[in-house]
Design a protein around this motif. Structure first.
Motif, PDB file in Angstrom:
ATOM      1  N   LYS A 302      -3.535 -12.444  -1.876  1.00  0.00           N
ATOM      2  CA  LYS A 302      -2.839 -13.479  -0.849  1.00  0.00           C
ATOM      3  C   LYS A 302      -1.308 -13.663  -1.416  1.00  0.00           C
ATOM      4  O   LYS A 302      -0.598 -14.111  -0.796  1.00  0.00           O
ATOM      5  CB  LYS A 302      -3.426 -14.545  -0.747  1.00  0.00           C
ATOM      6  N   ASP A 303      -1.163 -13.579  -2.699  1.00  0.00           N
ATOM      7  CA  ASP A 303       0.111 -13.971  -3.470  1.00  0.00           C
ATOM      8  C   ASP A 303       0.834 -12.821  -3.605  1.00  0.00           C
ATOM      9  O   ASP A 303       2.156 -12.665  -4.154  1.00  0.00           O
ATOM     10  CB  ASP A 303      -0.018 -14.488  -4.599  1.00  0.00           C
ATOM     11  N   VAL A 304       0.397 -11.331  -3.093  1.00  0.00           N
ATOM     12  CA  VAL A 304       1.370 -10.178  -3.218  1.00  0.00           C
ATOM     13  C   VAL A 304       2.495 -10.192  -2.156  1.00  0.00           C
ATOM     14  O   VAL A 304       2.263 -10.700  -1.128  1.00  0.00           O
ATOM     15  CB  VAL A 304       0.355  -9.001  -2.534  1.00  0.00           C
ATOM     16  N   VAL A 305       3.760 -10.123  -2.791  1.00  0.00           N
ATOM     17  CA  VAL A 305       5.050 -10.210  -1.828  1.00  0.00           C
ATOM     18  C   VAL A 305       5.682  -8.957  -1.830  1.00  0.00           C
ATOM     19  O   VAL A 305       6.884  -8.895  -1.364  1.00  0.00           O
ATOM     20  CB  VAL A 305       5.871 -11.140  -2.605  1.00  0.00           C
ATOM     21  N   ARG A 306       5.030  -7.954  -2.245  1.00  0.00           N
ATOM     22  CA  ARG A 306       5.644  -6.377  -2.004  1.00  0.00           C
ATOM     23  C   ARG A 306       5.366  -6.053  -0.632  1.00  0.00           C
ATOM     24  O   ARG A 306       4.832  -6.959   0.360  1.00  0.00           O
ATOM     25  CB  ARG A 306       5.107  -5.535  -3.060  1.00  0.00           C
ATOM     26  N   HIS A 307       5.274  -5.140  -0.399  1.00  0.00           N
ATOM     27  CA  HIS A 307       5.195  -4.600   1.105  1.00  0.00           C
ATOM     28  C   HIS A 307       3.537  -4.990   1.456  1.00  0.00           C
ATOM     29  O   HIS A 307       2.793  -5.129   0.686  1.00  0.00           O
ATOM     30  CB  HIS A 307       5.110  -3.045   1.335  1.00  0.00           C
ATOM     31  N   GLU A 308       3.565  -5.443   2.898  1.00  0.00           N
ATOM     32  CA  GLU A 308       2.335  -5.766   3.275  1.00  0.00           C
ATOM     33  C   GLU A 308       1.092  -4.891   3.100  1.00  0.00           C
ATOM     34  O   GLU A 308      -0.061  -5.263   2.780  1.00  0.00           O
ATOM     35  CB  GLU A 308       2.245  -6.495   4.582  1.00  0.00           C
ATOM     36  N   LEU A 309       1.418  -3.599   3.106  1.00  0.00           N
ATOM     37  CA  LEU A 309       0.326  -2.591   2.667  1.00  0.00           C
ATOM     38  C   LEU A 309      -0.195  -2.673   1.580  1.00  0.00           C
ATOM     39  O   LEU A 309      -1.587  -2.277   1.183  1.00  0.00           O
ATOM     40  CB  LEU A 309       1.096  -1.216   2.912  1.00  0.00           C
ATOM     41  N   VAL A 310       0.549  -3.375   0.563  1.00  0.00           N
ATOM     42  CA  VAL A 310      -0.191  -3.607  -1.040  1.00  0.00           C
ATOM     43  C   VAL A 310      -1.309  -4.249  -1.019  1.00  0.00           C
ATOM     44  O   VAL A 310      -2.125  -4.215  -1.578  1.00  0.00           O
ATOM     45  CB  VAL A 310       1.269  -3.911  -1.775  1.00  0.00           C
ATOM     46  N   GLN A 311      -1.260  -5.308  -0.142  1.00  0.00           N
ATOM     47  CA  GLN A 311      -1.961  -6.237  -0.025  1.00  0.00           C
ATOM     48  C   GLN A 311      -3.401  -5.847   0.497  1.00  0.00           C
ATOM     49  O   GLN A 311      -4.320  -5.919  -0.090  1.00  0.00           O
ATOM     50  CB  GLN A 311      -1.443  -7.458   0.941  1.00  0.00           C
ATOM     51  N   ARG A 312      -3.290  -4.956   1.646  1.00  0.00           N
ATOM     52  CA  ARG A 312      -4.311  -4.236   2.273  1.00  0.00           C
ATOM     53  C   ARG A 312      -5.036  -3.253   1.179  1.00  0.00           C
ATOM     54  O   ARG A 312      -6.244  -3.291   1.216  1.00  0.00           O
ATOM     55  CB  ARG A 312      -3.960  -3.560   3.543  1.00  0.00           C
ATOM     56  N   ILE A 313      -4.206  -2.417   0.560  1.00  0.00           N
ATOM     57  CA  ILE A 313      -4.714  -1.579  -0.612  1.00  0.00           C
ATOM     58  C   ILE A 313      -5.382  -2.500  -1.459  1.00  0.00           C
ATOM     59  O   ILE A 313      -6.709  -1.927  -2.027  1.00  0.00           O
ATOM     60  CB  ILE A 313      -3.414  -0.760  -1.144  1.00  0.00           C
ATOM     61  N   ILE A 314      -4.962  -3.477  -2.076  1.00  0.00           N
ATOM     62  CA  ILE A 314      -5.936  -4.312  -2.897  1.00  0.00           C
ATOM     63  C   ILE A 314      -7.376  -4.704  -2.557  1.00  0.00           C
ATOM     64  O   ILE A 314      -8.002  -4.688  -3.402  1.00  0.00           O
ATOM     65  CB  ILE A 314      -4.734  -5.457  -3.508  1.00  0.00           C
ATOM     66  N   GLN A 315      -6.944  -5.177  -1.226  1.00  0.00           N
ATOM     67  CA  GLN A 315      -8.290  -5.608  -0.817  1.00  0.00           C
ATOM     68  C   GLN A 315      -9.253  -4.655  -0.683  1.00  0.00           C
ATOM     69  O   GLN A 315     -10.557  -4.754  -0.796  1.00  0.00           O
ATOM     70  CB  GLN A 315      -7.984  -6.315   0.798  1.00  0.00           C
ATOM     71  N   ALA A 316      -8.834  -3.347  -0.109  1.00  0.00           N
ATOM     72  CA  ALA A 316      -9.816  -2.140  -0.194  1.00  0.00           C
ATOM     73  C   ALA A 316     -10.411  -1.973  -1.264  1.00  0.00           C
ATOM     74  O   ALA A 316     -11.736  -1.605  -1.514  1.00  0.00           O
ATOM     75  CB  ALA A 316      -8.884  -0.949   0.580  1.00  0.00           C
ATOM     76  N   TYR A 317      -9.456  -1.898  -2.559  1.00  0.00           N
ATOM     77  CA  TYR A 317     -10.164  -1.686  -3.728  1.00  0.00           C
ATOM     78  C   TYR A 317     -10.925  -2.304  -4.274  1.00  0.00           C
ATOM     79  O   TYR A 317     -12.151  -2.451  -4.928  1.00  0.00           O
ATOM     80  CB  TYR A 317      -8.934  -1.477  -4.808  1.00  0.00           C
ATOM     81  N   GLU A 318     -10.868  -4.035  -3.885  1.00  0.00           N
ATOM     82  CA  GLU A 318     -11.817  -5.002  -4.322  1.00  0.00           C
ATOM     83  C   GLU A 318     -13.059  -4.927  -3.571  1.00  0.00           C
ATOM     84  O   GLU A 318     -14.224  -5.357  -4.178  1.00  0.00           O
ATOM     85  CB  GLU A 318     -11.137  -6.333  -3.837  1.00  0.00           C
ATOM     86  N   ARG A 319     -12.951  -4.487  -2.230  1.00  0.00           N
ATOM     87  CA  ARG A 319     -14.299  -4.216  -1.522  1.00  0.00           C
ATOM     88  C   ARG A 319     -15.144  -3.144  -2.097  1.00  0.00           C
ATOM     89  O   ARG A 319     -16.236  -3.266  -2.263  1.00  0.00           O
ATOM     90  CB  ARG A 319     -14.085  -3.965  -0.085  1.00  0.00           C
ATOM     91  N   HIS A 320     -14.157  -2.056  -2.687  1.00  0.00           N
ATOM     92  CA  HIS A 320     -15.019  -0.947  -3.148  1.00  0.00           C
ATOM     93  C   HIS A 320     -15.736  -1.289  -4.494  1.00  0.00           C
ATOM     94  O   HIS A 320     -16.801  -0.914  -4.758  1.00  0.00           O
ATOM     95  CB  HIS A 320     -14.028   0.267  -3.482  1.00  0.00           C
ATOM     96  N   GLU A 321     -15.041  -1.832  -4.988  1.00  0.00           N
ATOM     97  CA  GLU A 321     -15.661  -2.424  -6.475  1.00  0.00           C
ATOM     98  C   GLU A 321     -16.673  -3.385  -6.365  1.00  0.00           C
ATOM     99  O   GLU A 321     -17.588  -3.228  -7.071  1.00  0.00           O
ATOM    100  CB  GLU A 321     -14.558  -3.071  -7.440  1.00  0.00           C
ATOM    101  N   ASN A 322     -16.520  -4.295  -5.508  1.00  0.00           N
ATOM    102  CA  ASN A 322     -17.610  -5.323  -5.216  1.00  0.00           C
ATOM    103  C   ASN A 322     -19.088  -4.345  -4.924  1.00  0.00           C
ATOM    104  O   ASN A 322     -20.282  -4.825  -5.073  1.00  0.00           O
ATOM    105  CB  ASN A 322     -17.172  -6.258  -4.200  1.00  0.00           C
ATOM    106  N   ALA A 323     -18.744  -3.416  -3.906  1.00  0.00           N
ATOM    107  CA  ALA A 323     -19.884  -2.474  -3.519  1.00  0.00           C
ATOM    108  C   ALA A 323     -20.414  -1.928  -4.635  1.00  0.00           C
ATOM    109  O   ALA A 323     -21.513  -1.955  -4.552  1.00  0.00           O
ATOM    110  CB  ALA A 323     -19.506  -1.543  -2.289  1.00  0.00           C
TER     111      ALA A 323
END
Length: 331
Positions: A302-323
């Protein structure tokens, strides 16, 4: 019939076309963010805007719009990332905190650009940097960990609170081997230190930066150069600290001298050490938990201030690692 009864309409008056452009963009490109994220319909009129939708959604949207409009009128630019962040805060029941995003000016670049906190996490980080001698800033790429630390180092230097700025990084990244790079050790590590050079030049300007480097008032060096030294009256930043070994981290933290401040930044999801080696950053956070004078600030996607796509990429990796962790049966 019930749905119709729950429908609501709210109006917000706009003072000028600048209000509308500031909120929604020149071509109303930000309009869709409000409608998609909250589930309302917004119409722009000559003298204001109307919001249509379920009563609760309309109330939430109106609150966010009014807070952002106030920010925009005070000179804070509004973009899609900031809109989404404000909506997230409001959905969590903390709409009153949206105004906290504004914050004070942290620093000025060489060209006069104001550097401000853009998220609540960043504001907490800056407060920690102001109030503690040792701060750990931990979080994903794009959260401003290093950049804000450099900004605070420059402010401390210009205010004569410290005599030197020392920036360092471990020279272990992304599986690359230094031996394959040309030149001596300094040449080999320069590519790893480039983000730190760039940030300093942005705040000081190229000529002043070169002069300060020649005087020794600014030092950018690999972590190996820190061994055996006591660093007094310095603002010291250890960047990419997730790639330190436990021994390197202990060595670095014990360089602490009189009148110095230390910031340790890193992303514990981007560790490039061999799998059998524990990250010194992870270890230090555990060992130093609760020690007086030390602050650990954890930033999130939520604190990512680069391109909003960076935020979505980080979330996708987090979901992958949690799975993957669930599949392995990790706690």
């Amino acid at each position: 019939m019930t749905d119709e009864m729950n429908k609501s309409i709210a109006r917000i008056e706009l003072e000028s076309m600048d209000d509308s452009i500031g909120l929604f963009g020149v071509f109303d490109e930000n309009l869709a963010v409000f409608e998609e994220e909250i589930g309302v319909k917004i119409r722009i009129h000559s003298d204001g805007i109307s919001i249509e939708g379920d009563e609760e959604q309309v109330r939430l949207c109106r609150t966010v719009l009014e807070k952002l409009l106030d920010m925009q009128r005070k000179g804070d630019p509004i973009n899609r990332g900031r809109i989404r962040y404000a909506i997230d805060i409001a959905k969590d029941g903390n709409a009153e905190l949206i105004k906290e995003i504004m914050g004070d000016v942290v620093a000025l670049t060489n060209r006069g650009k104001q550097i401000k906190c853009k998220t609540l996490g960043q504001k907490k980080y800056i407060q920690a940097l102001k109030n503690h001698e040792l701060v750990f800033g931990v979080g994903p790429a794009g959260t401003g960990k290093t950049y804000l630390a450099v900004a605070m180092a420059v402010v401390a230097f210009k205010n004569k609170e410290v005599e030197r700025i020392i920036l360092t990084r471990p020279a272990v990244e992304a599986g690359e081997k230094l031996g394959f790079l040309p030149g001596d050790l300094q040449n080999k590590v320069d590519p790893y230190l480039r983000p730190l050079y760039d940030a300093l030049q942005e705040f000081f300007g190229l000529e002043t930066y070169k002069q300060l480097m020649e005087r020794g008032a600014i030092e950018v060096a690999p972590l190996a150069y820190m061994r055996g030294r006591t660093l007094n009256n310095a603002f010291i930043i250890l960047d990419e600290a997730q790639n330190c070994s436990i021994e390197q981290m202990k060595m670095f933290l014990t360089r602490f001298g009189e009148g110095s401040r230390i910031v340790v930044t890193g992303d514990v999801t981007q560790i490039d050490l061999p799998k059998e080696k524990m990250s010194g950053l992870v270890h230090a956070i555990r060992v130093l938990d609760g020690v007086e004078g030390i602050s650990v600030v954890k930033l999130t996607h939520k604190d990512v201030v680069r391109h909003e796509l960076v935020q979505r990429i980080i979330q996708a990796y987090e979901r992958h690692e949690n799975a993957r962790a669930k599949e392995r049966g990790d706690d």
